[in-house]
Design an enzyme around this catalytic site. Structure first.
Site, PDB file in Angstrom:
ATOM      1  CG  HIS A   1      -3.810  -3.396   2.289  1.00 12.88           C
ATOM      2  ND1 HIS A   1      -3.019  -2.964   3.166  1.00 12.88           N
ATOM      3  CD2 HIS A   1      -4.739  -2.263   2.139  1.00 12.88           C
ATOM      4  CE1 HIS A   1      -2.833  -1.607   3.531  1.00 12.88           C
ATOM      5  NE2 HIS A   1      -3.994  -1.106   2.868  1.00 12.88           N
TER       6      HIS A   1
ATOM      7  CD  GLU B   1      -2.307  -6.327   4.944  1.00 13.55           C
ATOM      8  OE1 GLU B   1      -2.700  -4.989   5.221  1.00 13.55           O
ATOM      9  OE2 GLU B   1      -1.633  -6.518   3.904  1.00 13.55           O
TER      10      GLU B   1
ATOM     11  CB  CYS C   1      -0.950  -0.080   1.055  1.00 12.48           C
ATOM     12  SG  CYS C   1      -2.484   1.150   0.981  1.00 12.48           S
TER      13      CYS C   1
END
Length: 206
Positions: free
Chosen positions: A187, A189, A83
């Site tokens: 992202h 994650e 990011c």
């Protein structure tokens, strides 16, 4: 086989614990730390980032993190930006008309997306670069989670880099793989199974 060691760089920005948990699920040994010796010594370094470009750079400079990134890249040791952690790898960021200096690993600027709805928040497909190691084995229709208003919209770096593009109003770089330096605007994650596969592929390459 010994687990790969990964440091998630703690410079005051980013979803540190969620990044740590997601990386641990790949089987890596993951530390969240601001210790630059550990950051340089680990098999892999992850540079997260949320919020404003300049605020992230201020936090990074406060621990001399940009030097750790430069040292690793110069030594051919893997770094993954996520990011705003991707955005600060570029030379410049322009937010609210103010230009900030980035790490300068890649030339060019990160600028505001020209789109009807800002921020770009939610799930989006990407056009993975042919031969990509990060996207190896992923379905072309896989979606990734984005939340950003700014992005690199041109590539001025190495011709050998693998570029993955996405679009929100305008095309922008969703991921770059350039030697030891890789980055994603989304992202991983927060991107479910597809994001987990990206992280697994990166750790596999350490």
């Amino acid at each position: 086989m010994t687990a790969k060691s990964v440091v998630v760089l703690d410079y005051g920005s980013g979803n540190l614990r969620s990044a740590q948990r997601a990386l641990q699920r790949t089987g890596a040994d993951v530390e969240v730390t601001a210790d630059l010796e550990q950051a340089v010594a680990a098999d892999g370094l992850v540079v997260p980032g949320v919020g404003a470009f300049e605020a992230c750079m201020s936090g990074l400079r406060a621990i001399n993190g940009q030097q750790a990134i430069a040292d690793r890249v110069a030594a051919g040791r893997p770094v993954l930006g996520v990011c705003v952690g991707m955005q600060i790898l570029f030379a410049r960021g322009v937010e609210f008309g103010v230009e900030s200096t980035g790490c300068g690993q890649w030339p060019g600027a990160v600028t505001r997306l020209d789109a009807p709805v800002i921020p770009h928040m939610g799930w989006n497909v990407v056009g993975a670069a042919p031969g990509s190691a990060l996207f190896k084995g992923l379905d072309p229709d896989a979606r990734f989670y984005f939340v950003h208003s700014y992005a690199a919209q041109r590539w001025e770096g190495s011709d050998d880099a693998l570029l993955t593009w996405a679009s929100h109003g305008v095309p922008f770089l969703a991921a770059v793989e350039d030697g030891p330096l890789a980055a994603t605007q989304f992202h991983p994650e927060k991107s479910g199974d597809a994001g987990a596969a990206i992280l697994s592929n990166w750790v596999e390459g350490l």
